[in-house]
Write a protein that holds these residues in place. Structure first.
Motif, PDB file in Angstrom:
ATOM      1  N   LEU D 210      73.760 129.981  15.870  1.00  0.00           N
ATOM      2  CA  LEU D 210      72.634 129.792  14.958  1.00  0.00           C
ATOM      3  C   LEU D 210      71.483 130.715  15.326  1.00  0.00           C
ATOM      4  N   ILE D 243      76.920 131.531   5.967  1.00  0.00           N
ATOM      5  CA  ILE D 243      76.370 130.180   6.053  1.00  0.00           C
ATOM      6  C   ILE D 243      77.328 129.175   5.421  1.00  0.00           C
ATOM      7  N   VAL D 290      71.142 124.698   9.696  1.00  0.00           N
ATOM      8  CA  VAL D 290      71.905 125.488   8.722  1.00  0.00           C
ATOM      9  C   VAL D 290      71.272 125.353   7.341  1.00  0.00           C
TER      10      VAL D 290
END
Lengths: 376, 376, 376, 376, 376
Positions: D210, D243, D290
């Protein structure tokens, strides 16, 4: 009734006139005075019929009697075991009809009020000795391409079913026919089965509406690709609103039918519940279809907008290219239109044809460049 | 009050002034100091009235007494069986009123604090001997086309109901009339039924607001099609915010009414719950209408934007076409304006009319081509 | 601190610098090594203070003692009935402080780890003898228009409350003041009531942040209408991110407070739960406000974009119209600039003024046509 | 490995090559034949390693033994109380390994099939004597800026844990180190605690991915503002897909971990559940991050598009303004280039400078008008 | 069957023809008359096969018999313990087949009606002695790039399974093969296991469809980047609709399988439920894949639209720049084309080359300015 042929243009003013009706269908324009006592029986909504008509069907497994009239009082039945009595009332503008029914059978005043206020959401309410169902009966008017909804209320007690409609004319005729000809199990069932049969007939009719709306959305999609007129945009806009009307009739129905087939309502027998599950499935299918149409309409709109913008781009590109080719050429013509005394080229005999050739070369070169860049 | 005629333009500065008010309606601009002790009684929100007025109605099935004053103390009743006492307070800027009420009846300090802080969400709270209801009373100001909300709080104990409003003037007058004329069942009901009647009157008034907003959205839709001015855009923008205010008043209400009609609150009798279910249905209907308006507004905006872009495209296409026709023609004129000595065409007597004819031909040909391509 | 006057332009580079910080606020840039043993006490997040400071408040209904220091050990209290001890630690970079606290009172190592890792979501965890609360304390920096969040962790045992903050300076001062002056019921409550008071102070402070953000969104909205600069776009973009930070602090809070006021956590007394329900209501109100701001921001963006495109259309339309009027006129001038020998008009004395008149007529005609079509 | 410096352009072909991989990551390209018997052991997915390697760690509170090999059979342990045996298999292309394991310990054939089919969603399944966990181990390839996922399956029985990976190299090394050095409580815990440690290590590694994705999104945002190249658009497009991969690995994980920490799975001890709740919190935090990135990406795209359209508007406005100034001027020049015999102005000595002055005046006037209108 | 090579253009008319089919797939075009009695056996949907064919497989752990015919009556089995009988019917246009089956085994008339009406949503219904499953069997037609769905209904009683399909040809052949060759556990399982095997085969076949659709979406994505033709837009539009068909087949399936594996249906044994959980997992995976494709398609569309607008911007910018450079130059040429008598520059011998140089300088200067501004 003149049905327009497929492909006909939708008249430009239609959407606006319809808009009014959509708002009208959303917020009741004739409401009872705010703050009036609950259970005040006032008809809200446009009066759609001249006079009230009452129709009574009394039947058992092996008998059937039909009566009709314009007064409710003489048609109110005495309870009779083994017999089901279906009383249908067309026209809601006379609250006294409801008053008499309520007084005789002790229905809750709020139920009677809901029958008269025709902007209810579809719902099912259980009361001590009866249950109360509100539904929307949909119809599609092809010339104006509008979906209109009529409220149907059912009060279902043991051996007794009242149905209230805003005006005569309905989709329940096949049920009456089945009763008259003792088709299926309908004569032997109780009032709960009759209620099921009526709900089923109303939900079944949704599919006919959906089919016609679907056909028109299909036509729209072809139009959306073919022409970039504002009428297509307006028609898409109109269908967005029609689908809004459809959704408002159908979404609450699913939730309302849930408790009926799951057995939360005592007056509905085990047997009938299986059938109600089937109606529930149909309602879910209708919802799915409406949602799919919504998506198709959104996709048609995207296609239409992108088509318009493509066409516009095409036009502007061609026009601009023409200008772009001739503007430099004009410049060269302008140069040799100048009046300087000392411009030796002007005297050369081959200068004029040479310049014309150069100009043609520039034009061809630019075209070739544009072509190679795939600009047209 | 000057009501603008339908079709009137909305003044351009309105949205901005309203914006301030929307933010103001969202975040209370006058708050109690952060971190102050819970239950600190501070009025938050603009002071909307000069002085506090108190109105008391004491009634039973066959008697009714009305008193009024500007002090709360002398109007606080002793409990009396078989009698319901409704005390209405207009104006919240004086915390001492709440102090006295709280001290006398032992209401929780947080309840009193919530009454004073006028940016509460609608809610229902049960306490040991009473329940507490917060509602928004909506009104629509036609000239500025804004929805404004006033907080109404109810504290309902056995035989006793307090209602607190930010300023005088409300939609509860019909309830008072019914009490005075002993209409409906209201005189015989307890304080729970009176609470229902008040909530019902407030929710009923939402429909009047919705109707007016709906009318204006309809007008907007016509404007959206007719003209492409920025005022239409601003008006759509403004209504988006007004609908935000509506939603914030109505959505929490549905959830708050749920426990009331489902029987989770002890002080509410069986009888009254049937009526509360009806109010709940109305609240759901209001929500559905607000959501439909939202969709209609979004559709109107799409239509407006696509209308603007269509009109712009139309203009640009016509302008560009004119330029595109004349630019090549000018080029030809430019060519024969050149000063080369050897341009044999210049001497031909028919050359000038021939060129003019050619030019006309080119212009007509281009127009025909554009027409065939359906570019105009 | 220099507060910019309303209407000031936002410097163009701000959003980018903020972007870094947004990402930083999302994914902790200094993390403990992946895969390290659970319960490893490593401070994650930027070190925000030079040295750790510890502050201790010991109080009962009628006494209060304050101590402070930079070492935790000497300030760790012995349990004393009837007394509540609140130990506040500012600065998390020294894991040994947590080690000592954990060793003394047997707090779970995962709890200690969570205190140090400052990218936790707000949450409430119940353990055998204590409960653990993680919150975000928000502040708004006016010059840069950014919302920043600081993690506050509470460990609440019987008669003992630890609070851990990333740096000195907080919104809890009013609580300390109330303790010192024995305001409200706070001195007589247990550590659960103190926990409530701290949470309430932190949530109350959200409203101050919301108010300032709301003010700036209002200014933005005015800018959005007035000018079409890219700065407005950037500012809208920045606020989208600030609202993201707000949402991440507030949404989990609502879910975390649920079990606290519903009585799922044993250490919280009946009395305190009523107060926690109030905090929960505030949290829900904050969420609603944040969502409303989101919608207002989206509406402002729509308005801004449509404003820009309107202005652009206006400009292009005017420019193109000027060109469209003069291009045909130039063509006529070009025609009579040609050098053909046989152009009889050239010799007519009135030809020149006639042509000028014709040209003026064409220009006026086109303008009239554009005007009638409402193109300007 | 060559890591591109921040600010480097993303090569234009990357997104397309990645697209293939995204689809490949979604629908397994090498599937077992449709309709084959359930429990058929066929490896589905690309073969990522040459040969299978097996690694065994046997440990108790005070001993540890490591073995390794390429055959599974000799490494399958006999159950031994007080000892935990962790067998890690790298490489899944040889179904016979699974056959042998399944035959020895009686694992369900569907479990074995799931281990081999590497397009499973993350899940946790309880079986009679063991439980089965499927996870995705994520890694980020900086040069191509793609997230890739490797399936890790755990079968956890009493004192026995099998882990299956698609290829060697993993994020579990720190767990092995902790076992070797008896760090933390890991040696004394059972196989359930080991399972927790492995899941924790895998989820911890998500944060590293991330962070890197977040850094690149930040760079993208700067690019989005600075230049309007199509590469930025492609890069945004690519991250949208990355993503998507992240979300598909993380969303099901949260639901899968729920039953583990809530105590629905018998084989997991009370103690370990506290740790699993911590992992669950981390998973929720990953999801939130996210989703935040998704929003930031959407915001970056809006900013980019509005930036492009602003720049385009700027260019077109300037160009059109230049043309608009010179077209009328050219018209005047054209007028005095006409060859009429009677144009008295032509003979005036001051006419030429006067016209030039007039032209300059017109140009300056137009510029001033445009400036005043804030068109540039 | 001619499979188009990757990269082939999609013929322009395809979407429209498909549109009809999508609507057709949504609203059944041949419905039973609205209001007809429930349980009326009418086939709704297009007749897809000439004649009905019936296929019977009778098997036990160690025997298997296959029969076939065009009449159902002689193939209806007597119950025989230890034996499972699977009767497959291809072709639904003859209601008498259903009549006979229903009469013999007492299946509910609504079940029989649902078998014939081929626009059912996938569902599972439990009845007293049997359960009823409706599924969609999907296939993908490569040349037209359309997904088509065929309804498969299963009636599963003890030792007896009926399957009804709209036409011959299915994905169930591998199950028959496994029965014939006694592969796996299928011969020893009951009719519930057979039902599982059929559902599993049908769901497995979804992956093949998904893979092909995925491949085409990939091609589309490349096209979307490469060329800005309207065909790409139409192809994206078409896939949006195909994905709509996919979603409608798959979403309800997940909910339908839930009660099967959770043990709510009595006729399904413990053993089989483990396998059904596996099918459920597959269904969820299919849904996830369909949703991912939806997102990829949306992303491809964004990319395509932004590509088109970029290309258009590029074209317009270049064209406008060319015009912008030459229009001022033409103005200068026009000035010196004027016929004033007193224009001293005209007589200077170096004026003409000087002007040409100035013009070149202006052109180069403008190009340099445009370049510096990065306009091309």
């Amino acid at each position: 009734m003149k049905v327009p042929k497929p492909g006909n243009k939708i008249p430009e003013l239609a959407p606006l006139r319809t808009a009014r009706r959509v708002i009208g269908r959303i917020v009741s324009p004739v409401r009872k005075p705010p703050g009036s006592a609950p259970g005040t029986l006032v008809h809200t909504g446009p009066r759609k019929v001249e006079s009230v008509t009452v129709q009574r069907l009394t039947y058992g497994p092996d008998h059937l009697r039909e009566d009709a009239g314009t007064e409710i009082e003489p048609l109110l039945p005495e309870p009779e075991p083994g017999t089901v009595c279906w009383i249908n009332v067309d026209g809601l503008h006379d609250p006294s009809v409801l008053e008499q029914v309520g007084a005789r059978y002790g229905f809750h005043r709020l139920v009677l009020e809901d029958v008269l206020s025709t902007h209810q959401r579809p719902k099912v309410e259980e009361h001590r000795d009866y249950f109360f169902v509100v539904l929307k009966m949909l119809s599609y008017d092809e010339p104006t391409r509008t979906v209109s909804a009529e409220q149907v209320s059912l009060i279902v007690a043991d051996g007794l079913l009242f149905s209230f409609q805003e005006r005569p004319g309905d989709v329940l005729e096949p049920v009456r026919e089945r009763l008259r000809h003792a088709k299926g199990r309908i004569r032997g069932g109780g009032s709960d089965y009759l209620a099921y049969a009526l709900i089923d007939a109303i939900v079944d009719a949704y599919f006919a509406v959906l089919e016609k709306v679907g056909d028109h959305i299909e036509e729209l999609e072809e139009q959306a690709v073919d022409d970039g007129s504002t009428e297509t945009m307006h028609a898409i806009h109109q269908f967005r609103r029609e689908i809004l009307v459809l959704r408002r009739a159908v979404w609450p129905l699913r939730d309302a039918l849930g408790p009926m087939y799951r057995g939360d309502i005592e007056q509905i027998g085990e047997e009938t519940r299986v059938f109600l599950r089937d109606v529930h499935d149909h309602a879910v299918l209708v919802i799915e279809n409406v949602e799919s149409m919504r998506e198709l309409l959104a996709a048609a709109m995207d296609l239409h907008l992108s088509g318009i913008s493509n066409r516009m781009n095409e036009v502007m590109k061609v026009l601009t290219m023409i200008a772009t080719i001739f503007i430099p050429l004009s410049f060269f013509a302008g140069v040799y239109g100048m009046n300087f005394e000392h411009m030796p080229e002007l005297a050369l005999p081959w200068a004029y044809p040479a310049l014309l050739t150069l100009m043609a070369g520039i034009a061809v070169g630019m075209l070739a460049y544009f072509k190679r860049k795939r600009w047209f």
